[in-house]
Write a protein that holds these residues in place. Structure first.
Motif, PDB file in Angstrom:
ATOM      1  N   TRP A  20      80.792  52.483 -25.976  1.00  0.00           N
ATOM      2  CA  TRP A  20      79.637  51.626 -25.699  1.00  0.00           C
ATOM      3  C   TRP A  20      78.610  52.345 -24.846  1.00  0.00           C
ATOM      4  N   ASN A  24      75.181  52.225 -26.644  1.00  0.00           N
ATOM      5  CA  ASN A  24      74.194  51.307 -26.060  1.00  0.00           C
ATOM      6  C   ASN A  24      73.498  51.847 -24.821  1.00  0.00           C
ATOM      7  N   LEU A  34      68.732  43.965 -23.508  1.00  0.00           N
ATOM      8  CA  LEU A  34      69.052  42.567 -23.802  1.00  0.00           C
ATOM      9  C   LEU A  34      68.077  41.610 -23.134  1.00  0.00           C
ATOM     10  N   LYS A  66      77.283  41.830 -26.571  1.00  0.00           N
ATOM     11  CA  LYS A  66      75.950  41.978 -27.167  1.00  0.00           C
ATOM     12  C   LYS A  66      75.344  40.664 -27.634  1.00  0.00           C
TER      13      LYS A  66
END
Length: 252
Positions: A20, A24, A34, A66
């Motif tokens: 991750w 991300n 986000l 997410k």
């Protein structure tokens, strides 16, 4: 914990946090992504929510957060149920950086204590390939029924059963007869992003894939009332089905 659940837990705790981070960015970086547009991060699933403020949501197999974190940013009270401690760590660090309250239960969802969580949620939500991790679909859906409040809704989005026969999503997944009931060994979702020499050594998951009739009959057999069934085009080839979303309600 069931043997196959333990196998899947081992696979999902193999370098998941590091993955991750690479996929991300750091929790702080992902939190910023986000926060910019939570509705956009929910993608097509936003259309299935009438409201967010104060909505109690159980996000099943919510992975790195997410979808859970955007829901929390929009005002929902979200609890993630996921088997991986590595996913939990990344999700909670991201939620903290985003300023989004998030509860995260790491463990086998089939062992969820309904004396604690039963009848607590307005929405049970899952997406992105969940059902194949569970070998007994009626058992799994009975737990989902138990989590919901009376009048609560199940939002279940998953890979379309067509992808049993053809890798229409381009995920390099194992294909088989549409009507196969076999349990098989499959790679964890992000194995394909690793070099071949690492990929070959990664632990595998124990999987079982379902037909449309198994899914719909499982939902209705759990006691839920099916309200809607949508099919979505595949990412890799939009002329073919790739995903579906089923909406069902716990009757009053």
């Amino acid at each position: 914990m069931r043997e196959y659940s333990q196998q899947n837990k081992t696979a999902w705790e193999n370098s998941a946090y590091d993955f991750w981070m690479k996929q991300n960015g750091s929790p702080e970086q992902f939190a910023e992504t986000l926060r910019k547009d939570p509705i956009k991060m929910l993608r097509k699933y936003a259309a299935y929510f009438d409201t967010y403020k104060g909505l109690r949501v159980a996000n099943i197999c919510g992975s790195c957060g997410k979808k859970a974190i955007p829901l929390a940013l929009l005002g929902a009270e979200v609890t993630v149920f996921d088997i991986s401690e590595e996913n939990r760590r990344y999700a909670l660090e991201t939620a903290a950086a985003a300023g989004a309250p998030l509860t995260y239960q790491a463990g086998d969802v089939l062992e969820t204590d309904l004396a604690v969580y039963g009848g607590q949620f307005d929405v049970v939500f899952m997406e992105g390939g969940v059902l194949h991790y569970f070998h007994d679909l009626p058992e799994f859906l009975q737990i989902m029924y138990g989590l919901l409040k009376v009048g609560g809704r199940l939002i279940l989005s998953d890979f379309h059963p067509f992808t049993k026969m053809e890798d229409a999503l381009g995920l390099e997944t194992h294909t088989m007869s549409y009507f196969s009931t076999d349990v098989f060994e499959g790679e964890m979702a992000h194995a394909r992003f690793y070099p071949e020499e690492i990929r070959r050594k990664m632990p595998t998951c124990s999987l079982r894939r379902y037909t449309i009739s198994e899914i719909l009959n499982g939902i209705m057999g759990s006691g839920l009332v099916l309200e809607r069934f949508d099919e979505h085009p595949a990412w890799a080839d939009p002329t073919k089905p790739g995903e579906f979303t089923a909406i069902a309600r716990k009757p009053r």
